[in-house]
Design a protein around this motif. Structure first.
Motif, PDB file in Angstrom:
ATOM      1  N   ARG A 205     -61.545  48.499  84.267  1.00  0.00           N
ATOM      2  CA  ARG A 205     -61.638  47.605  83.110  1.00  0.00           C
ATOM      3  C   ARG A 205     -60.470  46.619  83.138  1.00  0.00           C
ATOM      4  O   ARG A 205     -59.308  47.023  83.176  1.00  0.00           O
ATOM      5  CB  ARG A 205     -61.617  48.437  81.833  1.00  0.00           C
ATOM      6  CG  ARG A 205     -61.842  47.671  80.531  1.00  0.00           C
ATOM      7  CD  ARG A 205     -63.233  47.079  80.460  1.00  0.00           C
ATOM      8  NE  ARG A 205     -64.285  48.053  80.561  1.00  0.00           N
ATOM      9  CZ  ARG A 205     -64.934  48.581  79.527  1.00  0.00           C
ATOM     10  NH1 ARG A 205     -64.610  48.224  78.303  1.00  0.00           N
ATOM     11  NH2 ARG A 205     -65.906  49.445  79.715  1.00  0.00           N
ATOM     12  N   LEU A 206     -60.790  45.329  83.109  1.00  0.00           N
ATOM     13  CA  LEU A 206     -59.768  44.290  83.079  1.00  0.00           C
ATOM     14  C   LEU A 206     -59.570  43.728  81.676  1.00  0.00           C
ATOM     15  O   LEU A 206     -58.472  43.291  81.332  1.00  0.00           O
ATOM     16  CB  LEU A 206     -60.143  43.154  84.036  1.00  0.00           C
ATOM     17  CG  LEU A 206     -60.398  43.529  85.508  1.00  0.00           C
ATOM     18  CD1 LEU A 206     -60.765  42.278  86.304  1.00  0.00           C
ATOM     19  CD2 LEU A 206     -59.181  44.229  86.104  1.00  0.00           C
ATOM     20  N   GLU A 207     -60.640  43.722  80.874  1.00  0.00           N
ATOM     21  CA  GLU A 207     -60.566  43.123  79.539  1.00  0.00           C
ATOM     22  C   GLU A 207     -61.665  43.707  78.666  1.00  0.00           C
ATOM     23  O   GLU A 207     -62.761  43.994  79.150  1.00  0.00           O
ATOM     24  CB  GLU A 207     -60.731  41.604  79.645  1.00  0.00           C
ATOM     25  CG  GLU A 207     -60.660  40.859  78.321  1.00  0.00           C
ATOM     26  CD  GLU A 207     -60.815  39.354  78.507  1.00  0.00           C
ATOM     27  OE1 GLU A 207     -60.107  38.792  79.359  1.00  0.00           O
ATOM     28  OE2 GLU A 207     -61.656  38.764  77.818  1.00  0.00           O
ATOM     29  N   THR A 208     -61.349  43.895  77.390  1.00  0.00           N
ATOM     30  CA  THR A 208     -62.332  44.418  76.433  1.00  0.00           C
ATOM     31  C   THR A 208     -62.215  43.658  75.124  1.00  0.00           C
ATOM     32  O   THR A 208     -61.107  43.424  74.635  1.00  0.00           O
ATOM     33  CB  THR A 208     -62.111  45.916  76.161  1.00  0.00           C
ATOM     34  OG1 THR A 208     -62.189  46.645  77.383  1.00  0.00           O
ATOM     35  CG2 THR A 208     -63.155  46.453  75.190  1.00  0.00           C
ATOM     36  N   ARG A 209     -63.362  43.289  74.564  1.00  0.00           N
ATOM     37  CA  ARG A 209     -63.403  42.673  73.236  1.00  0.00           C
ATOM     38  C   ARG A 209     -64.449  43.413  72.406  1.00  0.00           C
ATOM     39  O   ARG A 209     -65.562  43.664  72.883  1.00  0.00           O
ATOM     40  CB  ARG A 209     -63.757  41.183  73.326  1.00  0.00           C
ATOM     41  CG  ARG A 209     -62.726  40.340  74.051  1.00  0.00           C
ATOM     42  CD  ARG A 209     -63.016  38.852  73.893  1.00  0.00           C
ATOM     43  NE  ARG A 209     -64.278  38.472  74.502  1.00  0.00           N
ATOM     44  CZ  ARG A 209     -64.408  38.090  75.768  1.00  0.00           C
ATOM     45  NH1 ARG A 209     -63.355  38.062  76.559  1.00  0.00           N
ATOM     46  NH2 ARG A 209     -65.593  37.753  76.253  1.00  0.00           N
ATOM     47  N   ILE A 210     -64.120  43.732  71.154  1.00  0.00           N
ATOM     48  CA  ILE A 210     -65.027  44.495  70.296  1.00  0.00           C
ATOM     49  C   ILE A 210     -65.262  43.739  68.993  1.00  0.00           C
ATOM     50  O   ILE A 210     -64.317  43.318  68.332  1.00  0.00           O
ATOM     51  CB  ILE A 210     -64.461  45.888  69.988  1.00  0.00           C
ATOM     52  CG1 ILE A 210     -64.187  46.667  71.280  1.00  0.00           C
ATOM     53  CG2 ILE A 210     -65.420  46.681  69.100  1.00  0.00           C
ATOM     54  CD1 ILE A 210     -63.483  47.989  71.064  1.00  0.00           C
ATOM     55  N   THR A 211     -66.533  43.585  68.645  1.00  0.00           N
ATOM     56  CA  THR A 211     -66.917  42.972  67.369  1.00  0.00           C
ATOM     57  C   THR A 211     -68.007  43.835  66.746  1.00  0.00           C
ATOM     58  O   THR A 211     -68.511  44.779  67.362  1.00  0.00           O
ATOM     59  CB  THR A 211     -67.436  41.531  67.562  1.00  0.00           C
ATOM     60  OG1 THR A 211     -68.530  41.542  68.498  1.00  0.00           O
ATOM     61  CG2 THR A 211     -66.337  40.625  68.090  1.00  0.00           C
ATOM     62  N   ALA A 212     -68.386  43.515  65.517  1.00  0.00           N
ATOM     63  CA  ALA A 212     -69.458  44.241  64.830  1.00  0.00           C
ATOM     64  C   ALA A 212     -70.354  43.242  64.110  1.00  0.00           C
ATOM     65  O   ALA A 212     -69.879  42.204  63.626  1.00  0.00           O
ATOM     66  CB  ALA A 212     -68.881  45.249  63.843  1.00  0.00           C
ATOM     67  N   ARG A 213     -71.644  43.564  64.039  1.00  0.00           N
ATOM     68  CA  ARG A 213     -72.610  42.706  63.358  1.00  0.00           C
ATOM     69  C   ARG A 213     -73.880  43.517  63.097  1.00  0.00           C
ATOM     70  O   ARG A 213     -74.086  44.594  63.690  1.00  0.00           O
ATOM     71  CB  ARG A 213     -72.934  41.469  64.203  1.00  0.00           C
ATOM     72  CG  ARG A 213     -73.474  41.788  65.582  1.00  0.00           C
ATOM     73  CD  ARG A 213     -74.029  40.572  66.271  1.00  0.00           C
ATOM     74  NE  ARG A 213     -74.372  40.819  67.656  1.00  0.00           N
ATOM     75  CZ  ARG A 213     -75.439  41.490  68.077  1.00  0.00           C
ATOM     76  NH1 ARG A 213     -76.277  41.999  67.184  1.00  0.00           N
ATOM     77  NH2 ARG A 213     -75.682  41.658  69.360  1.00  0.00           N
ATOM     78  N   PRO A 214     -74.787  42.996  62.231  1.00  0.00           N
ATOM     79  CA  PRO A 214     -76.071  43.675  62.033  1.00  0.00           C
ATOM     80  C   PRO A 214     -76.891  43.654  63.329  1.00  0.00           C
ATOM     81  O   PRO A 214     -76.849  42.682  64.089  1.00  0.00           O
ATOM     82  CB  PRO A 214     -76.750  42.847  60.938  1.00  0.00           C
ATOM     83  CG  PRO A 214     -75.630  42.147  60.245  1.00  0.00           C
ATOM     84  CD  PRO A 214     -74.606  41.867  61.294  1.00  0.00           C
ATOM     85  N   ALA A 215     -77.611  44.727  63.589  1.00  0.00           N
ATOM     86  CA  ALA A 215     -78.444  44.797  64.785  1.00  0.00           C
ATOM     87  C   ALA A 215     -79.566  43.777  64.710  1.00  0.00           C
ATOM     88  O   ALA A 215     -80.157  43.564  63.647  1.00  0.00           O
ATOM     89  CB  ALA A 215     -79.022  46.204  64.927  1.00  0.00           C
ATOM     90  N   ASP A 216     -79.853  43.132  65.849  1.00  0.00           N
ATOM     91  CA  ASP A 216     -80.985  42.211  65.877  1.00  0.00           C
ATOM     92  C   ASP A 216     -82.279  42.993  66.145  1.00  0.00           C
ATOM     93  O   ASP A 216     -82.266  44.225  66.316  1.00  0.00           O
ATOM     94  CB  ASP A 216     -80.772  41.093  66.905  1.00  0.00           C
ATOM     95  CG  ASP A 216     -80.655  41.598  68.336  1.00  0.00           C
ATOM     96  OD1 ASP A 216     -81.210  42.669  68.659  1.00  0.00           O
ATOM     97  OD2 ASP A 216     -80.008  40.907  69.155  1.00  0.00           O
ATOM     98  N   GLU A 217     -83.398  42.281  66.190  1.00  0.00           N
ATOM     99  CA  GLU A 217     -84.698  42.949  66.301  1.00  0.00           C
ATOM    100  C   GLU A 217     -84.821  43.771  67.587  1.00  0.00           C
ATOM    101  O   GLU A 217     -85.312  44.912  67.571  1.00  0.00           O
ATOM    102  CB  GLU A 217     -85.820  41.912  66.246  1.00  0.00           C
ATOM    103  CG  GLU A 217     -87.219  42.520  66.273  1.00  0.00           C
ATOM    104  CD  GLU A 217     -88.317  41.477  66.140  1.00  0.00           C
ATOM    105  OE1 GLU A 217     -89.502  41.858  66.216  1.00  0.00           O
ATOM    106  OE2 GLU A 217     -87.989  40.281  65.966  1.00  0.00           O
ATOM    107  N   LYS A 218     -84.359  43.234  68.708  1.00  0.00           N
ATOM    108  CA  LYS A 218     -84.450  43.949  69.969  1.00  0.00           C
ATOM    109  C   LYS A 218     -83.576  45.196  69.963  1.00  0.00           C
ATOM    110  O   LYS A 218     -83.985  46.268  70.431  1.00  0.00           O
ATOM    111  CB  LYS A 218     -84.050  43.035  71.128  1.00  0.00           C
ATOM    112  CG  LYS A 218     -84.273  43.661  72.496  1.00  0.00           C
ATOM    113  CD  LYS A 218     -84.065  42.636  73.602  1.00  0.00           C
ATOM    114  CE  LYS A 218     -84.436  43.217  74.965  1.00  0.00           C
ATOM    115  NZ  LYS A 218     -84.302  42.200  76.050  1.00  0.00           N
TER     116      LYS A 218
END
Length: 264
Positions: A205-218
């Protein structure tokens, strides 16, 4: 208090169910407490007091409705409430289960889904959802340090623990150096084993970014999530031993099924 047993034990269910009159005695009419609330209390008690262990499959809706002497509409309202409380979870094609505790998912220099899930005492599995060679978008080309217009291989994967969907991820690779990687992933069900076949198994692993949001349809479809559920989106760049990027990934985790742990 009546005890709810796992749906897979038919003989136990027969002994427990008895007659419809005996089942109905577990909830009482005319008490001022709604029948669905009484059902919630009964099942919740069986879970919290350990009579229903995590991972136990509940009886079917019809069986539970007969046991409590209620119609299926009333039973479904009770099950919906238990699901909202995070005590049970319905998985299409498998049934309704007492919810497992979240998987502790460490993110460090060497993050491997199968190893993490196995270490939690759960059975990992994965399957290829789709793959395609395409022109890298500017952000993907930048992450993989490719020239504009370079071709990349996009691979979409669904990964599960004990048959429960945990994460749906899309991974991009430089197309020429990872030719047929999607065929290897389809055959093995594992990105790590597929990369090992190409001599790239020791990626870091060189880089990690974490976010959160509502799940989309897929995501809701693939991860079996109801409307309004949240996903944690983990974007990562993985590289070889010389720190050259070989993979850019964007993985959506069912937020209530994992606990992401950042390791320094």
């Amino acid at each position: 208090m009546s005890k709810i047993m796992a749906g897979s034990d038919d003989s136990a269910m027969t002994r427990e169910a008895g007659s419809e009159a005996a089942a109905a005695a577990d909830v009482a009419r005319g008490t001022g407490i709604s029948l669905w609330k009484q059902i919630v209390e009964r099942i919740e008690a069986d879970i919290t007091e350990g009579r229903l262990a995590p991972g136990t499959r509940l009886p079917t809706e019809m069986e539970l409705a007969e046991r409590f002497g209620v119609n299926r509409h009333t039973l479904r309202r009770a099950l919906s409430t238990l699901a909202e409380q995070g005590l049970i979870e319905a998985t299409p094609g498998r049934g309704t289960f007492v919810k497992e505790p979240p998987i502790r998912y460490p993110i460090g220099p060497r993050t491997r889904f199968s190893e993490i899930v196995s270490g939690e005492g759960r059975a990992p599995s994965g399957r290829l959802v789709a793959s395609q060679v395409e022109i890298a978008s500017p952000d993907i080309a930048s992450a993989l340090k490719l020239p504009p217009g370079a071709e990349v291989l996009r691979i979409e994967m669904l990964r599960e623990a004990d048959g429960v969907p945990i994460t749906y991820g899309t991974h991009w690779y430089e197309a020429t150096s990872c030719c047929d990687l999607d065929l290897l992933v389809a055959a093995t069900g594992s990105v790590t084993r597929a990369l090992e076949t190409l001599g790239l198994g020791d990626y870091r692993r060189l880089e990690t970014r974490i976010t959160a949001r509502p799940a989309d349809e897929k995501e809701r479809h693939l991860l079996s999530l109801p409307m309004g559920r949240t996903v944690m989106v983990v974007e990562a760049v993985n590289g070889d031993a010389r720190r050259r990027p070989i993979q850019f990934s964007r993985a959506s985790f069912a937020a209530d099924r994992v606990q992401l742990v950042i390791k320094s």
